[in-house]
Design a protein around this motif. Structure first.
Motif, PDB file in Angstrom:
ATOM      1  N   ASN A  23      43.323  38.562  40.328  1.00  0.00           N
ATOM      2  CA  ASN A  23      42.597  38.859  41.556  1.00  0.00           C
ATOM      3  C   ASN A  23      41.591  39.977  41.356  1.00  0.00           C
ATOM      4  O   ASN A  23      41.860  40.962  40.678  1.00  0.00           O
ATOM      5  CB  ASN A  23      43.573  39.254  42.656  1.00  0.00           C
ATOM      6  CG  ASN A  23      44.555  38.153  42.971  1.00  0.00           C
ATOM      7  OD1 ASN A  23      44.405  37.031  42.526  1.00  0.00           O
ATOM      8  ND2 ASN A  23      45.566  38.462  43.734  1.00  0.00           N
ATOM      9  N   VAL A  24      40.450  39.793  41.996  1.00  0.00           N
ATOM     10  CA  VAL A  24      39.399  40.809  41.993  1.00  0.00           C
ATOM     11  C   VAL A  24      39.067  41.095  43.448  1.00  0.00           C
ATOM     12  O   VAL A  24      38.907  40.177  44.252  1.00  0.00           O
ATOM     13  CB  VAL A  24      38.146  40.308  41.251  1.00  0.00           C
ATOM     14  CG1 VAL A  24      37.024  41.331  41.339  1.00  0.00           C
ATOM     15  CG2 VAL A  24      38.471  39.978  39.802  1.00  0.00           C
ATOM     16  N   ILE A  25      38.987  42.371  43.787  1.00  0.00           N
ATOM     17  CA  ILE A  25      38.671  42.770  45.161  1.00  0.00           C
ATOM     18  C   ILE A  25      37.258  43.334  45.190  1.00  0.00           C
ATOM     19  O   ILE A  25      36.948  44.291  44.492  1.00  0.00           O
ATOM     20  CB  ILE A  25      39.684  43.803  45.680  1.00  0.00           C
ATOM     21  CG1 ILE A  25      41.075  43.173  45.738  1.00  0.00           C
ATOM     22  CG2 ILE A  25      39.253  44.346  47.049  1.00  0.00           C
ATOM     23  CD1 ILE A  25      42.181  44.132  46.101  1.00  0.00           C
ATOM     24  N   HIS A  26      36.422  42.714  45.985  1.00  0.00           N
ATOM     25  CA  HIS A  26      35.048  43.198  46.136  1.00  0.00           C
ATOM     26  C   HIS A  26      35.066  44.479  46.979  1.00  0.00           C
ATOM     27  O   HIS A  26      35.703  44.520  48.037  1.00  0.00           O
ATOM     28  CB  HIS A  26      34.180  42.129  46.802  1.00  0.00           C
ATOM     29  CG  HIS A  26      32.733  42.419  46.687  1.00  0.00           C
ATOM     30  ND1 HIS A  26      32.098  43.399  47.417  1.00  0.00           N
ATOM     31  CD2 HIS A  26      31.790  41.876  45.878  1.00  0.00           C
ATOM     32  CE1 HIS A  26      30.828  43.438  47.082  1.00  0.00           C
ATOM     33  NE2 HIS A  26      30.620  42.516  46.157  1.00  0.00           N
ATOM     34  N   PRO A  27      34.383  45.531  46.547  1.00  0.00           N
ATOM     35  CA  PRO A  27      34.406  46.803  47.284  1.00  0.00           C
ATOM     36  C   PRO A  27      33.960  46.685  48.746  1.00  0.00           C
ATOM     37  O   PRO A  27      34.441  47.426  49.601  1.00  0.00           O
ATOM     38  CB  PRO A  27      33.432  47.696  46.498  1.00  0.00           C
ATOM     39  CG  PRO A  27      33.394  47.113  45.132  1.00  0.00           C
ATOM     40  CD  PRO A  27      33.618  45.635  45.300  1.00  0.00           C
ATOM     41  N   ASN A  41      42.099  46.550  56.266  1.00  0.00           N
ATOM     42  CA  ASN A  41      43.301  45.732  56.393  1.00  0.00           C
ATOM     43  C   ASN A  41      43.695  45.306  54.982  1.00  0.00           C
ATOM     44  O   ASN A  41      43.275  44.262  54.485  1.00  0.00           O
ATOM     45  CB  ASN A  41      43.025  44.522  57.294  1.00  0.00           C
ATOM     46  CG  ASN A  41      44.242  43.687  57.557  1.00  0.00           C
ATOM     47  OD1 ASN A  41      45.179  43.667  56.770  1.00  0.00           O
ATOM     48  ND2 ASN A  41      44.230  42.968  58.676  1.00  0.00           N
ATOM     49  N   LEU A  42      44.494  46.147  54.326  1.00  0.00           N
ATOM     50  CA  LEU A  42      44.826  45.923  52.921  1.00  0.00           C
ATOM     51  C   LEU A  42      45.609  44.640  52.703  1.00  0.00           C
ATOM     52  O   LEU A  42      45.454  43.988  51.661  1.00  0.00           O
ATOM     53  CB  LEU A  42      45.585  47.129  52.363  1.00  0.00           C
ATOM     54  CG  LEU A  42      44.805  48.437  52.353  1.00  0.00           C
ATOM     55  CD1 LEU A  42      45.671  49.584  51.830  1.00  0.00           C
ATOM     56  CD2 LEU A  42      43.527  48.320  51.543  1.00  0.00           C
ATOM     57  N   ALA A  49      41.912  38.147  48.182  1.00  0.00           N
ATOM     58  CA  ALA A  49      41.671  38.209  46.736  1.00  0.00           C
ATOM     59  C   ALA A  49      42.431  37.106  46.012  1.00  0.00           C
ATOM     60  O   ALA A  49      41.911  36.499  45.064  1.00  0.00           O
ATOM     61  CB  ALA A  49      42.069  39.580  46.197  1.00  0.00           C
ATOM     62  N   ASP A  50      43.648  36.810  46.455  1.00  0.00           N
ATOM     63  CA  ASP A  50      44.429  35.747  45.840  1.00  0.00           C
ATOM     64  C   ASP A  50      43.807  34.381  46.124  1.00  0.00           C
ATOM     65  O   ASP A  50      43.698  33.537  45.227  1.00  0.00           O
ATOM     66  CB  ASP A  50      45.871  35.788  46.334  1.00  0.00           C
ATOM     67  CG  ASP A  50      46.776  34.852  45.557  1.00  0.00           C
ATOM     68  OD1 ASP A  50      46.892  35.019  44.324  1.00  0.00           O
ATOM     69  OD2 ASP A  50      47.361  33.948  46.183  1.00  0.00           O
ATOM     70  N   ILE A  51      43.375  34.183  47.353  1.00  0.00           N
ATOM     71  CA  ILE A  51      42.745  32.912  47.725  1.00  0.00           C
ATOM     72  C   ILE A  51      41.454  32.705  46.926  1.00  0.00           C
ATOM     73  O   ILE A  51      41.200  31.619  46.403  1.00  0.00           O
ATOM     74  CB  ILE A  51      42.475  32.862  49.242  1.00  0.00           C
ATOM     75  CG1 ILE A  51      43.802  32.814  50.012  1.00  0.00           C
ATOM     76  CG2 ILE A  51      41.586  31.672  49.604  1.00  0.00           C
ATOM     77  CD1 ILE A  51      43.668  33.045  51.510  1.00  0.00           C
ATOM     78  N   VAL A  52      40.666  33.753  46.797  1.00  0.00           N
ATOM     79  CA  VAL A  52      39.414  33.658  46.033  1.00  0.00           C
ATOM     80  C   VAL A  52      39.718  33.374  44.566  1.00  0.00           C
ATOM     81  O   VAL A  52      39.040  32.546  43.935  1.00  0.00           O
ATOM     82  CB  VAL A  52      38.569  34.940  46.196  1.00  0.00           C
ATOM     83  CG1 VAL A  52      37.412  34.974  45.201  1.00  0.00           C
ATOM     84  CG2 VAL A  52      38.056  35.057  47.620  1.00  0.00           C
ATOM     85  N   TYR A  53      40.738  34.032  44.008  1.00  0.00           N
ATOM     86  CA  TYR A  53      41.109  33.770  42.614  1.00  0.00           C
ATOM     87  C   TYR A  53      41.351  32.280  42.390  1.00  0.00           C
ATOM     88  O   TYR A  53      40.856  31.691  41.428  1.00  0.00           O
ATOM     89  CB  TYR A  53      42.363  34.555  42.220  1.00  0.00           C
ATOM     90  CG  TYR A  53      42.989  34.018  40.958  1.00  0.00           C
ATOM     91  CD1 TYR A  53      42.463  34.336  39.712  1.00  0.00           C
ATOM     92  CD2 TYR A  53      44.069  33.139  41.006  1.00  0.00           C
ATOM     93  CE1 TYR A  53      43.007  33.809  38.548  1.00  0.00           C
ATOM     94  CE2 TYR A  53      44.615  32.604  39.854  1.00  0.00           C
ATOM     95  CZ  TYR A  53      44.089  32.949  38.628  1.00  0.00           C
ATOM     96  OH  TYR A  53      44.621  32.413  37.485  1.00  0.00           O
ATOM     97  N   TRP A  54      42.146  31.668  43.255  1.00  0.00           N
ATOM     98  CA  TRP A  54      42.503  30.260  43.084  1.00  0.00           C
ATOM     99  C   TRP A  54      41.304  29.331  43.260  1.00  0.00           C
ATOM    100  O   TRP A  54      41.323  28.202  42.791  1.00  0.00           O
ATOM    101  CB  TRP A  54      43.631  29.873  44.036  1.00  0.00           C
ATOM    102  CG  TRP A  54      44.936  30.358  43.504  1.00  0.00           C
ATOM    103  CD1 TRP A  54      45.618  31.491  43.884  1.00  0.00           C
ATOM    104  CD2 TRP A  54      45.713  29.774  42.464  1.00  0.00           C
ATOM    105  NE1 TRP A  54      46.753  31.625  43.142  1.00  0.00           N
ATOM    106  CE2 TRP A  54      46.841  30.587  42.262  1.00  0.00           C
ATOM    107  CE3 TRP A  54      45.558  28.637  41.679  1.00  0.00           C
ATOM    108  CZ2 TRP A  54      47.805  30.286  41.314  1.00  0.00           C
ATOM    109  CZ3 TRP A  54      46.524  28.336  40.732  1.00  0.00           C
ATOM    110  CH2 TRP A  54      47.637  29.159  40.558  1.00  0.00           C
ATOM    111  N   HIS A  55      40.262  29.798  43.925  1.00  0.00           N
ATOM    112  CA  HIS A  55      39.065  28.972  44.125  1.00  0.00           C
ATOM    113  C   HIS A  55      37.975  29.236  43.096  1.00  0.00           C
ATOM    114  O   HIS A  55      36.950  28.556  43.107  1.00  0.00           O
ATOM    115  CB  HIS A  55      38.532  29.153  45.549  1.00  0.00           C
ATOM    116  CG  HIS A  55      39.364  28.428  46.555  1.00  0.00           C
ATOM    117  ND1 HIS A  55      40.481  28.985  47.117  1.00  0.00           N
ATOM    118  CD2 HIS A  55      39.269  27.185  47.056  1.00  0.00           C
ATOM    119  CE1 HIS A  55      41.025  28.110  47.947  1.00  0.00           C
ATOM    120  NE2 HIS A  55      40.311  27.001  47.923  1.00  0.00           N
TER     121      HIS A  55
END
Length: 108
Positions: A23-27, A41-42, A49-55
């Motif tokens: 996972n990567v979190i955009h600042p 909202n952490l 981030a998890d959803i974006v990783y899988w996509h």
């Protein structure tokens, strides 16, 4: 011929050898995915981030040449599916926390 590159920083050069995946979190998410009180909202950010990783697509490479010959999805089936329980177990959240985080993402 030496194919070793250097940045001039030993630590940065060593980090080049570390394969980081996941996972990567955009600042900007910390400024845009907020509770009503304006705080990030952490839980929602972590789940996104998890959803974006899988996509994010996975590269398909030719075994002989190493060249990219295509991309493929990471998940099985036609769409990514994850249950509340899976998010709970993955991130140590309660079902209610997962529900609120997903609702916040839907609202955005």
């Amino acid at each position: 011929m030496n194919n070793t590159y250097t940045t001039g920083s030993l630590i940065v050069d060593q980090m080049e050898k570390v394969r980081i995946t996941g996972n990567v979190i955009h600042p900007n998410w910390y400024k845009n995915i907020l509770y009503e009180n304006g705080k990030p909202n952490l839980n929602a950010i972590t789940i996104l981030a998890d959803i974006v990783y899988w996509h994010r697509p996975t590269e398909v490479r030719d075994e002989e040449t190493g060249e990219q010959i295509g991309i493929k999805k990471k998940f099985k089936g036609n769409s990514f599916q994850r249950s509340y329980r899976q998010f709970q177990n993955l991130f140590g959240l309660s079902k209610r926390q997962v529900q609120l985080a997903l609702q916040a993402l839907e609202d955005i």
